[in-house]
Design a protein around this motif. Structure first.
Motif: not given
Length: 278
Positions: A171-180
């Motif tokens: 079970k893998a989830a992902n989280v985007p790292l957004l600029p600024q």
């Protein structure tokens, strides 16, 4: 090699043929200059199915690779192929025989046993549903239920890697790292609760190429998204975040999804081993 001269390889299976195809393509990988034509005959379980497969071999003779359980079908296929002056190879037989000797027990033969619906199957389905539901940070408050969280800037293969891991039952989830923007608080909460997080990164140049292609396909003109300087800043910020929180980093620039997933699984195993020994 001219198309007309392409050698034929017939894959004959009494199940989906996925295992046979994967083994064949792995074995062909070192032969980069070869372009054989693959012919598939799957779910070969009746006499009629076998006859259709044999007709295909007669029309385009070549190497035959098979995974058949029925002894009569195996014997007839081998005899017919031999009469054509070709070779038929039961690709899994040597491995199964070695395992039988090692385990001290005979194998149970049923077509499609590798695809049986068991606990592992339902675990994979649940993991796939989880990966899709949690894609791109959706339902971030439930990240703590993930077995692993993949974080990274846009286009670092987070989604396909999650999908691949799901097929492995993870079970893998992902989280985007957004600029600024600060990381999603749910990510920090999940980390505090002990959910492992792995950072994915890539070279700015490669990300620029991928993002530019993405914009072209969308007919978009978000220049900052594919601007190399902006991407460099994004990657630097993400690496700083990973290093600050002791998050292991995987550079996916030259890695396939399979290689990235293998590294993630290795990190998870090492973490699990440390927790048990600790």
């Amino acid at each position: 090699m001219d198309h007309a001269e392409r050698p034929n390889i017939h894959l004959i299976s009494d199940s989906t043929g996925e295992t046979l195809e994967a083994v064949t393509k792995a074995a062909l990988a070192p032969f980069t200059a070869a372009t054989p034509k693959l012919h598939f005959s799957i779910f070969v379980r009746s006499e009629r199915d076998l006859l259709e497969a044999l007709d295909g071999i007669r029309e385009a003779p070549g190497l035959v690779l098979y995974t058949l359980v029925d002894a009569g079908h195996r014997a007839r296929l081998a005899a017919e192929v031999r009469a054509l002056g070709c070779e038929a190879i039961p690709v899994l037989d040597p491995l199964i025989a070695s395992l039988a000797r090692f385990l001290g027990r005979p194998p149970q033969h049923r077509p499609g046993m590798q695809h049986r619906v068991d606990d592992d199957y339902f675990r994979r389905i649940a993991a796939l549903d989880f990966a899709i539901t949690h894609d791109d940070g959706a339902l971030g408050e439930r990240l703590r239920s993930a077995e692993v969280i993949l974080a990274g800037v846009s286009r670092t293969s987070k989604t396909p890697t999650c999908i691949y891991l799901a097929h492995r039952g993870v079970k893998a989830a992902n989280v985007p790292l957004l600029p600024q923007k600060a990381p999603d608080p749910a990510l920090l909460q999940a980390m505090a609760a002990g959910t492992p997080v792995i950072g994915l990164t890539a070279s700015p140049t490669r990300l620029g190429q991928i993002r530019s292609q993405r914009l072209v396909s969308l007919g978009d003109r978000q220049h900052d998204y594919a601007d190399l300087e902006h991407i460099r800043a994004e990657v630097a910020d993400s690496r700083l975040f990973f290093q600050t929180h002791g998050i292991p980093i995987i550079d996916v620039t030259r890695r396939s999804i399979e290689e990235t997933a293998a590294e993630i699984l290795a990190i998870m195993r090492a973490r699990s081993s440390e927790e048990r020994s600790g």
